[in-house]
Design an enzyme around this catalytic site. Structure first.
Site, PDB file in Angstrom:
ATOM      1  N   ASP A 123       2.342   3.196   2.902  1.00  8.57           N
ATOM      2  CA  ASP A 123       1.388   4.265   2.601  1.00  8.57           C
ATOM      3  C   ASP A 123       2.065   5.538   2.066  1.00  8.57           C
ATOM      4  OD1 ASP A 123      -1.158   5.284   2.271  1.00  8.57           O
ATOM      5  OD2 ASP A 123      -1.552   5.616   4.397  1.00  8.57           O
TER       6      ASP A 123
ATOM      7  N   HIS B 275       0.847  -1.209   0.000  1.00 13.63           N
ATOM      8  CA  HIS B 275       0.000   0.000   0.000  1.00 13.63           C
ATOM      9  C   HIS B 275       0.872   1.244   0.000  1.00 13.63           C
ATOM     10  CE1 HIS B 275      -3.915   2.049   1.064  1.00 13.63           C
ATOM     11  NE2 HIS B 275      -3.021   3.028   1.125  1.00 13.63           N
TER      12      HIS B 275
ATOM     13  N   GLN C  59      -9.482   9.656  -5.007  1.00 12.93           N
ATOM     14  CA  GLN C  59      -9.159  10.255  -3.707  1.00 12.93           C
ATOM     15  C   GLN C  59     -10.298  11.119  -3.133  1.00 12.93           C
ATOM     16  OE1 GLN C  59      -5.739  10.806  -1.615  1.00 12.93           O
ATOM     17  NE2 GLN C  59      -7.634  11.019  -0.462  1.00 12.93           N
TER      18      GLN C  59
ATOM     19  N   HIS D 281      -9.459   1.883   0.298  1.00 15.74           N
ATOM     20  CA  HIS D 281      -9.198   2.591   1.549  1.00 15.74           C
ATOM     21  C   HIS D 281     -10.519   2.499   2.309  1.00 15.74           C
ATOM     22  CE1 HIS D 281      -5.742   4.240  -0.500  1.00 15.74           C
ATOM     23  NE2 HIS D 281      -5.397   4.964   0.561  1.00 15.74           N
TER      24      HIS D 281
ATOM     25  N   HIS E  22       1.513   5.406  -2.087  1.00 21.83           N
ATOM     26  CA  HIS E  22       1.000   6.489  -2.960  1.00 21.83           C
ATOM     27  C   HIS E  22       2.195   7.101  -3.683  1.00 21.83           C
ATOM     28  CE1 HIS E  22      -3.175   6.581  -1.431  1.00 21.83           C
ATOM     29  NE2 HIS E  22      -2.597   6.009  -0.391  1.00 21.83           N
TER      30      HIS E  22
ATOM     31  N   GLU F  22     -10.970   4.570   7.111  1.00 23.37           N
ATOM     32  CA  GLU F  22      -9.753   5.208   7.643  1.00 23.37           C
ATOM     33  C   GLU F  22     -10.193   6.406   8.471  1.00 23.37           C
ATOM     34  OE1 GLU F  22      -6.900   6.661   4.815  1.00 23.37           O
ATOM     35  OE2 GLU F  22      -5.403   7.048   6.364  1.00 23.37           O
TER      36      GLU F  22
HETATM   37 ZN   LIG Z   1      -3.403   5.067   1.330  1.00 25.29          ZN
END
Ligand SMILES: [Zn+2]
Length: 428
Positions: A308, A56, A151, A209, A58, A212
């Site tokens: 992440d 995971h 996102q 996701h 970005h 979270e």
């Molecule tokens: Zn993430």
């Protein structure tokens, strides 16, 4: 005749073996290989592991820390806002340059498999274009999987659905989403259903996701479990983060865990980020915000630790070292029994590879010839030391080397140098 032999290393399961490599494949793993080789790496006394796997990440945001400003509150929500500002000013070249620089770091740390989410809430799909080009460029040494990640919410953002579909058409590998960021719980649940249907139609994995947040009532993982089961996505559906599980009612969790197991879901907590972003609205006691790792594993639900973020709107540190990630995960989940510590190592290597569906991964004949030699005796000592990667082999080629981090000592009556390996038990 082998192209390369890695000699005498200790494998994560404790075996001592020579690994013979031909081309880009492992050809033999035996206690002693009596054969010629183009190149030999002496790994006697060192840990030889399959490469690290980050399930995971970005990569479109990495190494952008401070652009155009830093995250003052340290919250997830300010990070998302800040990322929105950055998206306005970023360029294709800038995105590629930062991602390739990060991949250099990753290769040097033996991190050779990365699943990266890429933002699809941008009508130009600049990030998607850049990451597809980076995926090609790093193919000789890093396998990069891309997740189409809306996102700003696949329904909340008016063009996100179409852009997410376009990103998949362009060759992105996995369907992503962010149900807890939709306007209501009902919209979030609807997004889980729609995204799982999209994954099922296209025969793709889904990695959302999910929850979270510190809100104990954020329960999209329940919908994800149900949809994974209904649509036959068992074994290829992942809930990333799942931080709300930290705060959920215990009775409810006792019902949820068997549902997740039944649906063949896997979980990806991101310990560094969860510990730093969650609990920001609490006074004391302050919640730690990482999901229930031991309890998930006890139910047979596969768990992999993700990194992440590295130097981006959400996280101001990070090193591309998956041992940092596992080290934090071990502490926050209190996984201190020797078997649990070994599991933490597996959650950034073998177990992680299973969670993201890697094929040909491992230290066995026929697997891809990718491995890392660490200045440590075993997986637990690797976690304790987070040591130098003495050598990194990617698809049969040595791509990185680092020296040992021995310190020279000037202490009367003491040895001249020190390497902080765990001592072998001697006198009581
Ligand atoms: Zn993430």
């Amino acid at each position: 005749m082998f192209d390369l032999i890695v000699k005498g290393g200790t494998l994560p399961d404790g075996r001592v073996a020579d690994i013979g490599i031909k081309g880009d494949r492992i050809a033999a793993v035996e206690p002693r290989l009596e054969a010629e080789a183009g190149e030999v790496i002496d790994a006697a006394g060192d840990l030889v592991s399959p490469p690290f796997v980050d399930p995971h990440f970005h990569m479109d945001a990495t190494l952008s820390y401070g652009l155009p400003r830093v995250n003052a509150s340290g919250t997830l929500l300010e990070g998302i806002g800040l990322w929105g500002e950055l998206k306005e000013i970023m360029t294709l070249e800038g995105l590629k340059e930062r991602a390739l620089a990060y991949c250099d770091w990753a290769a040097s740390m033996g991190l050779l498999h990365i699943r990266s989410h890429v933002d699809t809430c941008d009508d130009r799909l600049l990030g998607v274009q850049a990451m597809l080009e980076v995926r090609e460029a790093v193919k000789p040494y890093i396998d990069l999987q891309l997740v189409a990640f809306p996102q700003d919410g696949v329904f909340r953002d008016p063009t996100a659905w179409d852009n997410t579909v376009r990103a998949l058409d362009m060759g992105v590998d996995v369907v992503g989403g962010i149900p807890h960021f939709e306007r209501t719980m009902a919209e979030g649940a609807r997004s889980v259903t729609a995204l799982c249907e999209l994954a099922a139609e296209r025969g793709l994995p889904v990695d959302l996701h999910c929850d979270e947040t510190d809100d104990p009532m954020s329960r999209h993982v329940e919908t994800l479990a149900m949809e994974a089961q209904r649509l036959g996505l068992q074994g290829r559906a992942v809930g990333s983060h799942l931080t709300s599980m930290h705060s959920m009612d215990n009775y409810y969790v006792s019902k949820l865990l068997p549902l997740m197991a039944e649906a063949g879901l896997a979980a990806i907590p991101n310990p560094l980020i969860n510990i730093v972003l969650q609990g920001r609205h609490d006074s004391f006691p302050k919640r730690r915000g990482m999901t229930r790792v031991k309890e998930l594993r006890a139910m047979g639900i596969p768990v992999a630790f993700g990194q992440d973020c590295v130097l981006d709107p959400w996280y101001s540190l990070g090193t591309a070292d998956m041992l940092d990630v596992a080290f934090m995960g071990l502490h926050v989940a209190q996984m201190t029994h020797p078997e649990e510590m070994r599991a933490c190592f597996s959650m950034v290597t073998e177990e992680s590879a299973k969670v993201i569906g890697l094929e040909g991964y491992g230290l066995a004949p026929g697997c891809a010839a990718s491995l890392v030699v660490l200045d440590a005796a075993d997986p637990v000592d690797a976690l304790r030391l987070r040591p130098a990667r003495l050598a990194v082999v990617a698809k049969g080629k040595v791509v990185a080397r680092s020296p040992r981090a021995d310190a020279a000592l000037s202490l009367l009556g003491r040895p001249g140098s020190v390497r902080r390996r765990r001592p072998v038990p001697g006198r009581a």
